[in-house]
Design a protein around this motif. Structure first.
Motif, mmCIF file in Angstrom:
data_model
loop_
_atom_site.group_PDB
_atom_site.id
_atom_site.type_symbol
_atom_site.label_atom_id
_atom_site.label_comp_id
_atom_site.label_asym_id
_atom_site.label_seq_id
_atom_site.Cartn_x
_atom_site.Cartn_y
_atom_site.Cartn_z
ATOM 1 N N PRO A 192 29.722 45.851 48.799
ATOM 2 C CA PRO A 192 30.954 46.183 48.064
ATOM 3 C C PRO A 192 31.475 45.041 47.193
ATOM 4 O O PRO A 192 32.018 45.279 46.123
ATOM 5 C CB PRO A 192 31.960 46.527 49.172
ATOM 6 N N GLN A 193 31.293 43.784 47.640
ATOM 7 C CA GLN A 193 31.718 42.634 46.822
ATOM 8 C C GLN A 193 30.995 42.650 45.479
ATOM 9 O O GLN A 193 31.604 42.499 44.421
ATOM 10 C CB GLN A 193 31.345 41.325 47.528
ATOM 11 N N GLY A 194 29.673 42.842 45.557
ATOM 12 C CA GLY A 194 28.878 42.857 44.328
ATOM 13 C C GLY A 194 29.284 44.011 43.416
ATOM 14 O O GLY A 194 29.364 43.855 42.192
ATOM 15 N N GLN A 195 29.551 45.185 44.010
ATOM 16 C CA GLN A 195 29.950 46.346 43.210
ATOM 17 C C GLN A 195 31.276 46.097 42.501
ATOM 18 O O GLN A 195 31.472 46.500 41.348
ATOM 19 C CB GLN A 195 30.049 47.589 44.105
ATOM 20 N N THR A 196 32.184 45.412 43.199
ATOM 21 C CA THR A 196 33.478 45.090 42.591
ATOM 22 C C THR A 196 33.308 44.148 41.403
ATOM 23 O O THR A 196 33.926 44.316 40.347
ATOM 24 C CB THR A 196 34.407 44.448 43.647
ATOM 25 N N ILE A 197 32.446 43.141 41.580
ATOM 26 C CA ILE A 197 32.198 42.198 40.477
ATOM 27 C C ILE A 197 31.576 42.938 39.297
ATOM 28 O O ILE A 197 31.962 42.730 38.142
ATOM 29 C CB ILE A 197 31.276 41.049 40.948
ATOM 30 N N ARG A 198 30.641 43.848 39.577
ATOM 31 C CA ARG A 198 29.996 44.603 38.503
ATOM 32 C C ARG A 198 31.023 45.424 37.720
ATOM 33 O O ARG A 198 31.020 45.440 36.486
ATOM 34 C CB ARG A 198 28.914 45.534 39.076
ATOM 35 N N ALA A 216 32.078 45.040 33.770
ATOM 36 C CA ALA A 216 32.054 46.161 32.819
ATOM 37 C C ALA A 216 33.399 46.263 32.107
ATOM 38 O O ALA A 216 33.458 46.459 30.891
ATOM 39 C CB ALA A 216 31.717 47.458 33.554
ATOM 40 N N GLY A 217 34.471 46.071 32.854
ATOM 41 C CA GLY A 217 35.806 46.100 32.264
ATOM 42 C C GLY A 217 36.036 44.998 31.242
ATOM 43 O O GLY A 217 36.849 45.128 30.327
ATOM 44 N N LEU A 218 35.315 43.892 31.412
ATOM 45 C CA LEU A 218 35.427 42.768 30.472
ATOM 46 C C LEU A 218 34.475 42.925 29.287
ATOM 47 O O LEU A 218 34.367 42.036 28.445
ATOM 48 C CB LEU A 218 35.123 41.444 31.195
ATOM 49 N N GLY A 219 33.736 44.045 29.256
ATOM 50 C CA GLY A 219 32.852 44.299 28.120
ATOM 51 C C GLY A 219 31.397 43.911 28.346
ATOM 52 O O GLY A 219 30.573 44.028 27.443
ATOM 53 N N HIS A 220 31.074 43.444 29.545
ATOM 54 C CA HIS A 220 29.684 43.066 29.833
ATOM 55 C C HIS A 220 28.914 44.314 30.280
ATOM 56 O O HIS A 220 28.642 44.502 31.467
ATOM 57 C CB HIS A 220 29.626 41.991 30.909
ATOM 58 N N THR A 221 28.564 45.145 29.328
ATOM 59 C CA THR A 221 27.985 46.454 29.646
ATOM 60 C C THR A 221 26.472 46.397 29.889
ATOM 61 O O THR A 221 25.882 47.398 30.268
ATOM 62 C CB THR A 221 28.271 47.443 28.504
ATOM 63 N N SER A 222 25.841 45.243 29.672
ATOM 64 C CA SER A 222 24.400 45.151 29.923
ATOM 65 C C SER A 222 24.088 44.760 31.365
ATOM 66 O O SER A 222 22.937 44.560 31.724
ATOM 67 C CB SER A 222 23.756 44.164 28.944
#
Lengths: 84, 84
Positions: free
Chosen positions: B19-25, B29-35
């Motif tokens: 879950p920690q990793g999913q939250t960071i992901r 994505a919210g910061l625009g890092h869509t790759s």
């Protein structure tokens, strides 16, 4: 085409005290592991990139993510490594 | 004579939810890092051994420490690497 992965390692700068590591070192000494001189704890992130991401662009992006999100550059240092 | 160091990397087994990793992901994505397709977080330990410690003995000892103290083998896997 395989997924490109990056690993980011974040650790305290050598000049910053690491109480977590010191606690682990004491616990290990208590368990009889007397050949351990020091322990420092850090974080480790494995980042999978979307297929087709450009390697050069990914390098710059991961570096930015490490600096801005994963590490606190005031007290931490980081290292990035690409696999596959 | 230099200090021998070992690095132990502990991460969730691939079948275990992180879950920690999913939250960071999601945050990325919210910061625009869509790759970024996925993020998994782990722990990282840098262990310094007392000078004069035998390399073979150290290998077995670090492996035992990783298995018994640093990782929970039920849900985590670890990797040991020696430097210097």
């Amino acid at each position: 085409m395989g997924f490109m992965k990056a690993r980011v390692y974040v650790s305290m700068k050598p000049t910053v005290l690491d109480p977590q590591g010191q606690t682990i070192r004491s616990a290990l000494a208590g368990l009889g592991h007397t050949s351990i001189a020091a322990v420092r704890q850090g974080k480790y992130f494995e980042i999978t990139l979307e297929p087709g991401t450009d390697r050069g662009k990914a390098g710059a992006e991961i570096d930015q993510i490490a600096r801005d999100v994963l590490a606190n550059p005031v007290i931490e240092e980081y290292r990035v490594e690409f696999v596959e």
